[in-house]
Design a protein around this motif. Structure first.
Motif, PDB file in Angstrom:
ATOM      1  N   TRP A 215      -8.841  -2.246   6.396  1.00  0.00           N
ATOM      2  CA  TRP A 215      -7.708  -3.167   6.442  1.00  0.00           C
ATOM      3  C   TRP A 215      -8.022  -4.393   7.289  1.00  0.00           C
ATOM      4  O   TRP A 215      -7.544  -5.499   6.990  1.00  0.00           O
TER       5      TRP A 215
ATOM      6  N   ALA B  12      -0.708   2.462  14.657  1.00  0.00           N
ATOM      7  CA  ALA B  12      -1.509   1.890  13.578  1.00  0.00           C
ATOM      8  C   ALA B  12      -1.615   0.376  13.737  1.00  0.00           C
ATOM      9  O   ALA B  12      -2.700  -0.205  13.582  1.00  0.00           O
TER      10      ALA B  12
ATOM     11  N   ARG C 244       1.347   4.101   4.112  1.00  0.00           N
ATOM     12  CA  ARG C 244       0.717   5.406   3.954  1.00  0.00           C
ATOM     13  C   ARG C 244       0.315   6.048   5.286  1.00  0.00           C
ATOM     14  O   ARG C 244      -0.590   6.885   5.307  1.00  0.00           O
ATOM     15  N   THR C 245       0.938   5.685   6.376  1.00  0.00           N
ATOM     16  CA  THR C 245       0.587   6.336   7.643  1.00  0.00           C
ATOM     17  C   THR C 245       0.891   7.840   7.571  1.00  0.00           C
ATOM     18  O   THR C 245       1.853   8.263   6.931  1.00  0.00           O
TER      19      THR C 245
ATOM     20  N   TYR D 102      -3.385   5.655  10.054  1.00  0.00           N
ATOM     21  CA  TYR D 102      -4.514   5.564   9.136  1.00  0.00           C
ATOM     22  C   TYR D 102      -5.765   5.951   9.921  1.00  0.00           C
ATOM     23  O   TYR D 102      -5.858   5.678  11.123  1.00  0.00           O
ATOM     24  N   ASP D 103      -6.734   6.537   9.254  1.00  0.00           N
ATOM     25  CA  ASP D 103      -7.955   6.912   9.975  1.00  0.00           C
ATOM     26  C   ASP D 103      -8.807   5.682  10.264  1.00  0.00           C
ATOM     27  O   ASP D 103      -8.520   4.565   9.798  1.00  0.00           O
TER      28      ASP D 103
ATOM     29  N   ALA E 176     -10.170   3.653   7.290  1.00  0.00           N
ATOM     30  CA  ALA E 176      -9.137   2.889   6.599  1.00  0.00           C
ATOM     31  C   ALA E 176      -8.729   1.665   7.410  1.00  0.00           C
ATOM     32  O   ALA E 176      -8.552   0.565   6.858  1.00  0.00           O
ATOM     33  N   LEU E 177      -8.600   1.814   8.724  1.00  0.00           N
ATOM     34  CA  LEU E 177      -8.243   0.674   9.566  1.00  0.00           C
ATOM     35  C   LEU E 177      -9.344  -0.381   9.569  1.00  0.00           C
ATOM     36  O   LEU E 177      -9.060  -1.588   9.565  1.00  0.00           O
TER      37      LEU E 177
ATOM     38  N   ASP F 285       0.883  -1.166   0.000  1.00  0.00           N
ATOM     39  CA  ASP F 285       0.000   0.000   0.000  1.00  0.00           C
ATOM     40  C   ASP F 285       0.919   1.213   0.000  1.00  0.00           C
ATOM     41  O   ASP F 285       1.378   1.668   1.041  1.00  0.00           O
TER      42      ASP F 285
END
Length: 246
Positions: A207, A236, A190-191, A199-200, A203-204, A169
């Motif tokens: 994932w 994260a 992308r952190t 990640y917000d 997004a988490l 990613d």
């Protein structure tokens, strides 16, 4: 199947006070990290051999079920002709990481950014990578960083050897989603520093769903938060672990 989540390495000064408690000695950082996370990718092996005793010490510092992935030496992978790396591969494999025992995860063979796909060269390179070392079964992942590897012949070679293609990613590297092995290896890069968890939340959540989808059918999954805003990577990883437990 098991989903393991972690970061790259465990020694990083900005983590002191952000991830590690104030006053925690550096000697105890690995033990602390191994109780907050479920895996770590060792990056020091990319730059040089580690002392045999280090592997025993690291194995003793972490709980049962914790796993170390190992990044292959740059002398093996940062080459114009990969098939010429036989001696470097031998030296890398003989440094003693099999002392980790069941705490040994996959080896990540990260190719150079500009390395393009050459079928014959890559096939000969794979022939140099053994399935076992010191009697210990090995799992291998290949991290490619050039779009020319988005090719059916590359995927076929990886699939034939049960070698995972690293899912990246990333803004800089190709995103190859094909599953070519009985495990998945993902590096999330992308952190963002202005988000406490890198990640917000949305997004988490996504994932976590993706990790469970990868694991469907008894596939082990290894997810590492790497690069990006490195100071946020432990948070994260912990946030994703929390979601996977719910």
């Amino acid at each position: 199947m098991t989903i393991r989540v972690g970061v790259g390495g465990w020694t990083y000064e900005p983590w002191r006070g952000a991830f590690y408690p104030q006053g925690l000695t550096q000697k105890r950082e690995l033990a602390f990290a191994a109780r907050a996370l479920t895996a770590i990718e060792i990056n020091a092996t990319y730059y040089g051999r580690q002392k045999p005793q280090s592997w025993h010490n690291w194995a003793a510092a972490v709980p049962d079920g914790f796993v170390f992935s190992v990044k292959a030496s740059k002398y093996c992978t940062q080459r114009k002709v990969l098939a010429d790396s036989g001696e470097s591969i031998r030296k890398f494999l003989e440094q003693g990481f099999t002392a980790l025992g069941d705490k040994l995860g996959p080896i990540n063979w990260q190719l150079a950014d500009g390395k393009t796909f050459d079928r014959d060269d890559f096939a000969r390179f794979l022939d140099l990578i053994p399935e076992r070392q010191d009697g210990v079964p090995l799992r291998h992942a290949v991290e490619v960083r050039h779009a020319s590897f988005c090719h059916p012949a590359f995927l076929d070679l990886a699939r034939a050897r049960n070698i995972a293609v690293v899912f990246a990613d990333s803004d800089a590297f190709p995103r190859i989603e094909e599953q070519t092995a009985d495990f998945t290896y993902a590096r999330l890069q992308r952190t963002l520093e202005d988000i406490d968890t890198g990640y917000d939340a949305a997004a988490l959540d996504a994932w976590a769903r993706q990790a469970k989808a990868w694991a469907d059918g008894d596939r082990d999954v290894f997810i590492y938060f790497i690069s990006g805003a490195k100071v946020r990577n432990p948070a994260a990883a912990m946030a994703l672990i929390e979601r996977l437990a719910s």
